[in-house]
Design a protein around this motif. Structure first.
Motif, PDB file in Angstrom:
ATOM      1  N   SER A  70       0.811  -1.220   0.000  1.00  0.00           N
ATOM      2  CA  SER A  70       0.000   0.000   0.000  1.00  0.00           C
ATOM      3  C   SER A  70       0.846   1.274   0.000  1.00  0.00           C
ATOM      4  O   SER A  70       0.505   2.251  -0.678  1.00  0.00           O
ATOM      5  CB  SER A  70      -0.946   0.012   1.206  1.00  0.00           C
ATOM      6  OG  SER A  70      -0.209   0.074   2.421  1.00  0.00           O
ATOM      7  N   GLU A  71       1.942   1.288   0.755  1.00  0.00           N
ATOM      8  CA  GLU A  71       2.740   2.496   0.885  1.00  0.00           C
ATOM      9  C   GLU A  71       3.993   2.497   0.023  1.00  0.00           C
ATOM     10  O   GLU A  71       4.587   3.549  -0.220  1.00  0.00           O
ATOM     11  CB  GLU A  71       3.128   2.717   2.349  1.00  0.00           C
ATOM     12  CG  GLU A  71       1.917   2.895   3.260  1.00  0.00           C
ATOM     13  CD  GLU A  71       2.291   3.372   4.656  1.00  0.00           C
ATOM     14  OE1 GLU A  71       3.512   3.546   4.929  1.00  0.00           O
ATOM     15  OE2 GLU A  71       1.382   3.587   5.453  1.00  0.00           O
ATOM     16  N   GLY A  72       4.437   1.318  -0.422  1.00  0.00           N
ATOM     17  CA  GLY A  72       5.639   1.234  -1.241  1.00  0.00           C
ATOM     18  C   GLY A  72       6.919   1.168  -0.445  1.00  0.00           C
ATOM     19  O   GLY A  72       8.012   1.127  -1.017  1.00  0.00           O
ATOM     20  N   VAL A  73       6.803   1.138   0.901  1.00  0.00           N
ATOM     21  CA  VAL A  73       7.984   1.073   1.758  1.00  0.00           C
ATOM     22  C   VAL A  73       7.592   0.436   3.085  1.00  0.00           C
ATOM     23  O   VAL A  73       6.471   0.643   3.570  1.00  0.00           O
ATOM     24  CB  VAL A  73       8.585   2.487   1.993  1.00  0.00           C
ATOM     25  CG1 VAL A  73       7.559   3.436   2.589  1.00  0.00           C
ATOM     26  CG2 VAL A  73       9.835   2.423   2.853  1.00  0.00           C
ATOM     27  N   ARG A 204       4.613   8.728   0.244  1.00  0.00           N
ATOM     28  CA  ARG A 204       3.773   7.564   0.533  1.00  0.00           C
ATOM     29  C   ARG A 204       2.882   7.187  -0.658  1.00  0.00           C
ATOM     30  O   ARG A 204       2.163   8.015  -1.210  1.00  0.00           O
ATOM     31  CB  ARG A 204       2.881   7.879   1.738  1.00  0.00           C
ATOM     32  CG  ARG A 204       2.170   6.684   2.333  1.00  0.00           C
ATOM     33  CD  ARG A 204       1.161   7.102   3.393  1.00  0.00           C
ATOM     34  NE  ARG A 204       1.697   8.081   4.335  1.00  0.00           N
ATOM     35  CZ  ARG A 204       2.359   7.771   5.449  1.00  0.00           C
ATOM     36  NH1 ARG A 204       2.575   6.500   5.754  1.00  0.00           N
ATOM     37  NH2 ARG A 204       2.807   8.728   6.245  1.00  0.00           N
ATOM     38  N   GLY A 205       2.960   5.922  -1.068  1.00  0.00           N
ATOM     39  CA  GLY A 205       2.098   5.402  -2.124  1.00  0.00           C
ATOM     40  C   GLY A 205       2.450   5.839  -3.534  1.00  0.00           C
ATOM     41  O   GLY A 205       1.743   5.481  -4.486  1.00  0.00           O
ATOM     42  N   SER A 206       3.549   6.591  -3.702  1.00  0.00           N
ATOM     43  CA  SER A 206       3.888   7.103  -5.033  1.00  0.00           C
ATOM     44  C   SER A 206       4.364   6.020  -5.987  1.00  0.00           C
ATOM     45  O   SER A 206       4.493   6.262  -7.187  1.00  0.00           O
ATOM     46  CB  SER A 206       4.948   8.201  -4.927  1.00  0.00           C
ATOM     47  OG  SER A 206       6.113   7.731  -4.281  1.00  0.00           O
ATOM     48  N   HIS A 207       4.627   4.813  -5.484  1.00  0.00           N
ATOM     49  CA  HIS A 207       5.033   3.712  -6.365  1.00  0.00           C
ATOM     50  C   HIS A 207       3.914   3.321  -7.318  1.00  0.00           C
ATOM     51  O   HIS A 207       4.162   2.783  -8.393  1.00  0.00           O
ATOM     52  CB  HIS A 207       5.455   2.496  -5.542  1.00  0.00           C
ATOM     53  CG  HIS A 207       4.374   1.915  -4.697  1.00  0.00           C
ATOM     54  ND1 HIS A 207       3.725   2.637  -3.712  1.00  0.00           N
ATOM     55  CD2 HIS A 207       3.812   0.670  -4.666  1.00  0.00           C
ATOM     56  CE1 HIS A 207       2.819   1.871  -3.123  1.00  0.00           C
ATOM     57  NE2 HIS A 207       2.862   0.678  -3.680  1.00  0.00           N
ATOM     58  N   SER A 228       3.776  17.038   5.457  1.00  0.00           N
ATOM     59  CA  SER A 228       4.517  16.013   6.185  1.00  0.00           C
ATOM     60  C   SER A 228       3.721  14.720   6.290  1.00  0.00           C
ATOM     61  O   SER A 228       4.281  13.642   6.415  1.00  0.00           O
ATOM     62  CB  SER A 228       4.880  16.527   7.581  1.00  0.00           C
ATOM     63  OG  SER A 228       3.703  16.870   8.295  1.00  0.00           O
ATOM     64  N   GLY A 229       2.387  14.814   6.224  1.00  0.00           N
ATOM     65  CA  GLY A 229       1.567  13.620   6.322  1.00  0.00           C
ATOM     66  C   GLY A 229       1.682  12.710   5.122  1.00  0.00           C
ATOM     67  O   GLY A 229       1.300  11.547   5.179  1.00  0.00           O
ATOM     68  N   ASP A 230       2.206  13.224   4.004  1.00  0.00           N
ATOM     69  CA  ASP A 230       2.368  12.434   2.786  1.00  0.00           C
ATOM     70  C   ASP A 230       3.742  11.792   2.693  1.00  0.00           C
ATOM     71  O   ASP A 230       4.027  11.073   1.755  1.00  0.00           O
ATOM     72  CB  ASP A 230       2.148  13.311   1.548  1.00  0.00           C
ATOM     73  CG  ASP A 230       0.729  13.838   1.452  1.00  0.00           C
ATOM     74  OD1 ASP A 230       0.577  15.006   1.076  1.00  0.00           O
ATOM     75  OD2 ASP A 230      -0.205  13.079   1.765  1.00  0.00           O
ATOM     76  N   VAL A 231       4.605  12.091   3.631  1.00  0.00           N
ATOM     77  CA  VAL A 231       5.989  11.612   3.576  1.00  0.00           C
ATOM     78  C   VAL A 231       6.243  10.602   4.685  1.00  0.00           C
ATOM     79  O   VAL A 231       5.883  10.823   5.841  1.00  0.00           O
ATOM     80  CB  VAL A 231       6.980  12.789   3.698  1.00  0.00           C
ATOM     81  CG1 VAL A 231       8.418  12.281   3.761  1.00  0.00           C
ATOM     82  CG2 VAL A 231       6.808  13.743   2.521  1.00  0.00           C
ATOM     83  N   VAL A 232       6.866   9.475   4.305  1.00  0.00           N
ATOM     84  CA  VAL A 232       7.270   8.454   5.273  1.00  0.00           C
ATOM     85  C   VAL A 232       8.733   8.692   5.623  1.00  0.00           C
ATOM     86  O   VAL A 232       9.586   8.750   4.726  1.00  0.00           O
ATOM     87  CB  VAL A 232       7.094   7.034   4.688  1.00  0.00           C
ATOM     88  CG1 VAL A 232       7.498   5.983   5.712  1.00  0.00           C
ATOM     89  CG2 VAL A 232       5.648   6.816   4.238  1.00  0.00           C
ATOM     90  N   GLU A 233       9.036   8.843   6.914  1.00  0.00           N
ATOM     91  CA  GLU A 233      10.406   9.066   7.367  1.00  0.00           C
ATOM     92  C   GLU A 233      10.799   7.952   8.338  1.00  0.00           C
ATOM     93  O   GLU A 233      10.693   8.108   9.551  1.00  0.00           O
ATOM     94  CB  GLU A 233      10.542  10.435   8.038  1.00  0.00           C
ATOM     95  CG  GLU A 233      10.262  11.605   7.113  1.00  0.00           C
ATOM     96  CD  GLU A 233      10.769  12.924   7.671  1.00  0.00           C
ATOM     97  OE1 GLU A 233      11.468  12.893   8.712  1.00  0.00           O
ATOM     98  OE2 GLU A 233      10.485  13.967   7.071  1.00  0.00           O
ATOM     99  N   VAL A 243      12.890  -1.620   3.286  1.00  0.00           N
ATOM    100  CA  VAL A 243      12.589  -2.146   1.947  1.00  0.00           C
ATOM    101  C   VAL A 243      11.691  -1.159   1.209  1.00  0.00           C
ATOM    102  O   VAL A 243      10.697  -0.683   1.772  1.00  0.00           O
ATOM    103  CB  VAL A 243      11.881  -3.509   2.016  1.00  0.00           C
ATOM    104  CG1 VAL A 243      11.818  -4.146   0.627  1.00  0.00           C
ATOM    105  CG2 VAL A 243      12.578  -4.434   3.004  1.00  0.00           C
ATOM    106  N   HIS A 244      12.035  -0.848  -0.049  1.00  0.00           N
ATOM    107  CA  HIS A 244      11.152   0.019  -0.834  1.00  0.00           C
ATOM    108  C   HIS A 244      11.004  -0.486  -2.263  1.00  0.00           C
ATOM    109  O   HIS A 244      11.858  -1.197  -2.795  1.00  0.00           O
ATOM    110  CB  HIS A 244      11.638   1.476  -0.823  1.00  0.00           C
ATOM    111  CG  HIS A 244      12.924   1.738  -1.548  1.00  0.00           C
ATOM    112  ND1 HIS A 244      14.129   1.910  -0.908  1.00  0.00           N
ATOM    113  CD2 HIS A 244      13.193   1.900  -2.868  1.00  0.00           C
ATOM    114  CE1 HIS A 244      15.080   2.162  -1.780  1.00  0.00           C
ATOM    115  NE2 HIS A 244      14.536   2.150  -2.996  1.00  0.00           N
ATOM    116  N   ASP A 245       9.885  -0.103  -2.869  1.00  0.00           N
ATOM    117  CA  ASP A 245       9.593  -0.405  -4.267  1.00  0.00           C
ATOM    118  C   ASP A 245      10.452   0.524  -5.130  1.00  0.00           C
ATOM    119  O   ASP A 245      10.531   1.721  -4.855  1.00  0.00           O
ATOM    120  CB  ASP A 245       8.098  -0.162  -4.527  1.00  0.00           C
ATOM    121  CG  ASP A 245       7.650  -0.613  -5.902  1.00  0.00           C
ATOM    122  OD1 ASP A 245       8.240  -0.170  -6.904  1.00  0.00           O
ATOM    123  OD2 ASP A 245       6.675  -1.388  -5.984  1.00  0.00           O
TER     124      ASP A 245
END
Length: 409
Positions: A70-73, A204-207, A228-233, A243-245
């Protein structure tokens, strides 16, 4: 005319002597490995499928799989005992630098103290780790088997680097297959790291927007106005695995320039087909060109060939993988400078072959796949240097257009 003939004769003599000297030097296997940037001589012949990792592998949980999809990471927490990470670090420290770190990095990657790739050809320890990571990759991607397409070391210069500014991108630019293939990048950090210490951050989810070659969709990268809510840190401790896509839009945070060290293990569906022609920018004396490009990398593949045709370069990665042909010497040891120059020129021409000198549909830039040529443009990152291709709504292009500090590339 006589002077001209004498000069040409001298040039021919010098050329012949130089070619002979190079031929003699390349008889030394250590020199050949240094110039290739990987072990093309033995290809880690002792690193067969019998090599075992030392750490106990735990399964990927259903929750981790859902997060990744879902999130790509996702972070596999406490996946590896810290002592084993320390052993991996020691094994890496014992590997001598090749031209990648000694010559290439200082000129094209000046923010890296060390950069080495295809370590699975040089280190039994890295080869062993790649098998265990491959098991996790198969589980995350719901695949029966995967292939390793690179194992890299990245060691940043930290405060000594000319820049630590963010550079948003997708890893598909460096992947030898279509963005639609199922794939995963495993990051093993050799020290604790997070967003406040120049760690990786993700849109987040941009994959999901970057995994298509279709011209009917729009690849829209994250912009500088992202909340900031759209970014996973992710906050990473030694022993965690990030792990990321490859399709996810990401960058290092650029905060508190840190002398970070990590290894990247990169995997793709074992049934994937090869795709790495001149349809990408930048192309040239940079890591992904040397790692994958036809005529340069030692795999002998052309676009459309299955990766399984080159098991020596793209091996199955699993502790239960079936036997493949014995590992042995690789072709093009070292790679061809003529082929590299030819490919660079060809890629530069293709990049401007679309409408109004823009890239054609399906071309790959650092922001992802070109689905609408008019959305992309050329930007000067460093004054006087060649321009690079970015999506107009991407974070890098917006920073440049608003005269913000130049990002690194």
């Amino acid at each position: 005319e006589e002077v001209w003939k004498m000069m040409m004769g001298r040039i021919a003599t010098v050329t012949c002597v130089a070619a002979l000297a190079v031929g003699i030097v390349l008889r030394d296997d250590r020199v050949r490995v240094f110039l290739a940037g990987y072990d093309c001589v033995s290809n880690c012949a002792s690193c067969g499928s019998s090599v075992k990792k030392n750490f106990t592998e735990r399964p990927v949980t259903p929750s981790e799989k859902r997060t990744y999809q879902s999130e790509g990471v996702v972070v596999l927490r406490g996946a590896i005992p810290p002592a084993e990470v320390a052993a991996l670090a020691s094994a890496i420290d014992e590997l001598p630098n090749t031209f990648m770190s000694a010559w290439l990095a200082p000129f094209t990657l000046p923010f890296y103290e060390r950069y080495e790739h295809h370590l699975q050809t040089r280190s039994p320890t890295v080869r062993a780790w790649s098998l265990g990571m491959g098991n996790w990759a198969s589980q995350l991607l719901d695949l029966e088997s995967v292939r390793l397409y690179n194992a890299e070391l990245i060691a940043h210069n930290g405060a000594d680097s000319p820049t630590c500014r963010p550079s948003w991108h997708r890893d598909t630019i460096a992947a030898p297959f279509s963005p639609s293939e199922r794939a995963a990048v495993f990051n093993v950090y050799l020290g604790d790291i997070g967003g406040d210490s120049d760690g990786l951050i993700y849109a987040r989810g941009s994959h999901k927007s970057g995994a298509t070659m279709s011209s009917t969709t729009t690849t829209t990268p994250v912009t500088t106005t992202t909340t900031s809510g759209d970014v996973v840190e992710p906050e990473i401790k030694v022993g965690d695995v990030l792990v990321h896509d490859p399709n996810i839009y990401h960058t290092t945070s650029g905060r508190n320039c840190w002398k970070r060290r990590s290894l990247q293990f990169r995997y793709v569906d074992a049934a994937a087909t090869f795709l790495f022609g001149p349809n990408r920018n930048p192309h040239g004396p940079i890591p992904w060109t040397l790692a994958h490009s036809p005529g340069v990398a030692p795999h002998g593949l052309q676009d459309g060939d299955p990766l399984s045709k080159s098991p020596q370069w793209y091996p199955l990665a699993s502790t239960s993988a079936p036997e493949e042909p014995p590992r042995g010497p690789l072709a093009r040891c070292p790679w061809s400078l003529v082929a590299l120059v030819r490919l660079t020129l060809q890629a530069a021409a293709v990049a401007r072959s679309g409408p109004e000198g823009k890239p054609p549909l399906g071309f790959l830039g650092l922001d992802g796949v070109v689905t609408n040529s008019s959305d992309w443009d050329w930007y000067e990152i460093i004054p006087g240097a060649p321009k690079f291709l970015y999506h107009r709504d991407g974070a890098t292009a917006r920073a440049l257009s608003s005269s913000q500090a130049t990002p690194s590339v």
